[in-house]
Design an enzyme around this catalytic site. Structure first.
Site, short mmCIF file in Angstrom:
data_model
loop_
_atom_site.label_atom_id
_atom_site.label_comp_id
_atom_site.label_asym_id
_atom_site.label_seq_id
_atom_site.Cartn_x
_atom_site.Cartn_y
_atom_site.Cartn_z
CG HIS A 1 94.52 -60.11 -1.22
ND1 HIS A 1 94.29 -58.77 -0.99
CD2 HIS A 1 94.26 -60.28 -2.55
CE1 HIS A 1 93.89 -58.18 -2.10
NE2 HIS A 1 93.86 -59.07 -3.06
CG ASP B 1 96.92 -61.17 9.15
OD1 ASP B 1 96.44 -61.31 8.01
OD2 ASP B 1 96.27 -60.74 10.12
P1 ADP Z 1 91.39 -60.31 7.24
O1 ADP Z 1 91.34 -59.82 5.82
O2 ADP Z 1 92.20 -61.57 7.43
O3 ADP Z 1 90.05 -60.44 7.88
P2 ADP Z 1 92.50 -57.68 7.89
O4 ADP Z 1 92.93 -57.12 9.20
O5 ADP Z 1 93.50 -57.49 6.78
O6 ADP Z 1 92.16 -59.21 8.10
O7 ADP Z 1 91.15 -57.00 7.41
C1 ADP Z 1 90.02 -57.07 8.21
C2 ADP Z 1 89.03 -56.00 7.77
O8 ADP Z 1 87.76 -56.32 8.33
C3 ADP Z 1 89.41 -54.62 8.28
O9 ADP Z 1 89.14 -53.66 7.30
C4 ADP Z 1 88.50 -54.44 9.50
O10 ADP Z 1 88.12 -53.11 9.73
C5 ADP Z 1 87.30 -55.26 9.15
N1 ADP Z 1 86.70 -55.79 10.39
C6 ADP Z 1 87.22 -56.72 11.21
N2 ADP Z 1 86.41 -56.92 12.28
C7 ADP Z 1 85.36 -56.10 12.10
C8 ADP Z 1 84.17 -55.82 12.86
N3 ADP Z 1 83.91 -56.44 14.01
N4 ADP Z 1 83.32 -54.92 12.36
C9 ADP Z 1 83.58 -54.31 11.20
N5 ADP Z 1 84.67 -54.50 10.45
C10 ADP Z 1 85.55 -55.39 10.89
#
Ligand code: ADP
Length: 462
Positions: A157, A365
């Site tokens: 991932h 990322d």
């Molecule tokens: P990572 O897997 O590195 O954290 P991604 O952008 O691929 O980054 O995925 C992050 C996920 O976490 C997304 O689905 C996003 O909606 C969720 N997310 C990030 N911040 C929040 C938050 N403050 N509240 C709820 N969900 C969150």
């Protein structure tokens, strides 16, 4: 259809909330497990005094999960240690903060062996086994050592680093060799795949052909780029829910006619949050007439708080947001609203929809799902603009975003200026193309593409 066994560090059983709080990945994998009567295997998130190999089997909303508890020391060395202090920084190009402790590597091997020992009796002859992410690189090899001849796939991932960078990992070759015990290895992007192939050619004398077959000695695997998507239909639905509409309305009320820029990220140094704040500061410093007309809402729930580099990034963002607000705020306007908490999916969708700009600026990322969620949540008749780092995996698919170099405050500043002035027709045209992609290549597409490649792979002799 073969039964599917999914293995990941943590297991996210379905909550029955659909578009509510469940992540897109959990929804997609649960759907696959439901169809194939499969099992999701991993760490429970709990610790135990002494590892026993006891499996806790549960069934939630039709999906069977099998979890094990780990010892405190396992969590420290395998999860906080090798996974999050060695591999995560290195694979995100941060060799400067990667820690190379032999105790971490030993704990990582031990936990992978524990996973293999406990998982082995659950595997039946025709099962497909799909292993996820950097916590579990050696699991395939450990299963082969126990005589498992099933088709086993691995999906990474996070990014795969360039050849020269990977050389700084002690025992890098041993780690890469473990991938040759899988049948199919999937990466998020063509760039990551190319980095992997480069390593195989340069360091292992391997060969590659046009069909994705990679051969080292007498072992061939299939390596593919298979970008993960979101559950787009589900997210669109969430963005039209009552909760989302109410949140969007409240956000607009509180914006009071100002344009909102939104950032949503786990608090992680790979997300480029300091650089983002500095780019926005540059915008404020060079656009005095815009003071009071725009604000940045940065939502950043803390993560991995046990790891020091995460405590440091948190402290430095607190200081930076305070400094910028101190320098520019007046009695009725604060330029940065910085919030350290999570929100349910429907509320998040409402926040995305209320924002004129989605500012997604990771320094590196694997994919970045927030970029895709931002697009999915927009109003088709009046969509916002996505500003996206060219170093997010999503940039390979999302070429109609405003792509920027996240290290450059000027590029962030210019992109904000351009996005705020962008005419409606251009916003709609860009959004439509982005949306076409995330509809076509959603998380179900990703899952099918990977499992089909795995099903086609010739089965090894046990
Ligand atoms: P990572 O897997 O590195 O954290 P991604 O952008 O691929 O980054 O995925 C992050 C996920 O976490 C997304 O689905 C996003 O909606 C969720 N997310 C990030 N911040 C929040 C938050 N403050 N509240 C709820 N969900 C969150």
């Amino acid at each position: 259809m073969s039964r599917l066994i999914i293995v990941s560090n943590r297991v996210q059983p379905p909550t029955g909330e659909g578009g509510g709080n469940q992540g897109g990945l959990a929804v997609a994998l649960s759907a696959a497990l439901l169809e194939s009567s499969g099992i999701w295997f991993g760490w429970s998130g709990e610790t135990t005094e002494q590892f026993s190999g006891h499996i806790n089997m549960q069934r939630n909303y039709g999906v069977t999960t099998a979890t094990i508890d780990l010892e405190e020391q396992d969590v420290e060395e395998y999860y906080n240690g090798y996974a999050n202090r060695t591999l995560w920084p290195l694979f995100h190009y941060r060799v400067d903060i990667a820690e190379f402790e032999s105790g971490f590597a030993e704990g990582y091997e031990r936990v992978n062996t524990r996973f293999a020992e406990t998982l082995e009796p659950l595997i039946e002859p025709d099962d497909l086994v799909w292993v996820h992410d950097y916590h579990l690189f050696p699991l395939g090899q450990r299963l082969r050592e126990r005589g498992i001849g099933n088709r086993i796939g691995f999906f990474l991932h996070i990014p795969w680093p360039p050849y020269q960078l990977l050389l700084s990992l002690p025992n890098h070759r041993q780690l890469v060799e473990t991938l040759f015990d899988y049948d199919v290895v999937g990466f998020q992007t063509a760039d990551s795949l190319e980095n992997f192939l480069e390593y195989v050619r340069q360091e292992m004398g391997g060969t590659t052909d046009g069909d994705g077959r990679v051969t080292v000695g007498d072992r061939s695997i299939v390596a593919i780029a298979c970008p993960i998507g979101i559950d787009t239909a589900n997210f669109v639905e969430a963005s039209q829910s009552a909760g989302a509409r109410y949140t969007c309305y409240r956000m607009r009320q509180s914006a009071n006619g100002r344009d909102m820029i939104v950032g949503v990220d786990r608090l992680d140094y790979s997300k480029g949050l300091e650089e983002r704040f500095l780019g926005y500061e540059r915008y404020l410093a060079t656009h005095e007439q815009q003071h009071g007309e725009v604000f940045l809402l940065q939502i950043a729930p803390p993560s991995r708080g046990d790891v020091q580099s995460y405590q440091e990034i948190r402290a430095s963002l607190d200081a930076l947001s305070g400094r910028i607000n101190g320098a520019f705020a007046d009695i009725e306007w604060v330029p940065i609203r910085y919030v350290n908490r999570g929100y349910p999916r429907d509320r998040l969708a409402g926040i995305y929809r209320a924002a004129r700009i989605g500012l997604v600026t990771p320094l590196r990322d694997g994919m970045n799902l927030v970029a895709k969620e931002y697009v999915a949540a927009q109003d088709p008749e009046d969509p916002g603009v996505l500003i996206l780092s060219r170093f997010a995996g999503a940039a390979e698919q999302m070429t109609d975003a405003l792509l920027i170099n996240p290290h450059s405050p000027e590029e962030i500043c210019d992109a904000i200026t351009r996005a705020l002035a962008m005419p409606l027709e251009e916003r709609i045209a860009r959004w439509r193309k982005l949306m076409d992609n995330i509809e076509a290549e959603d998380v179900m597409w990703w899952r099918r593409r990977f499992t089909e490649a795995l099903e086609k792979a010739p089965q090894m002799a046990a």
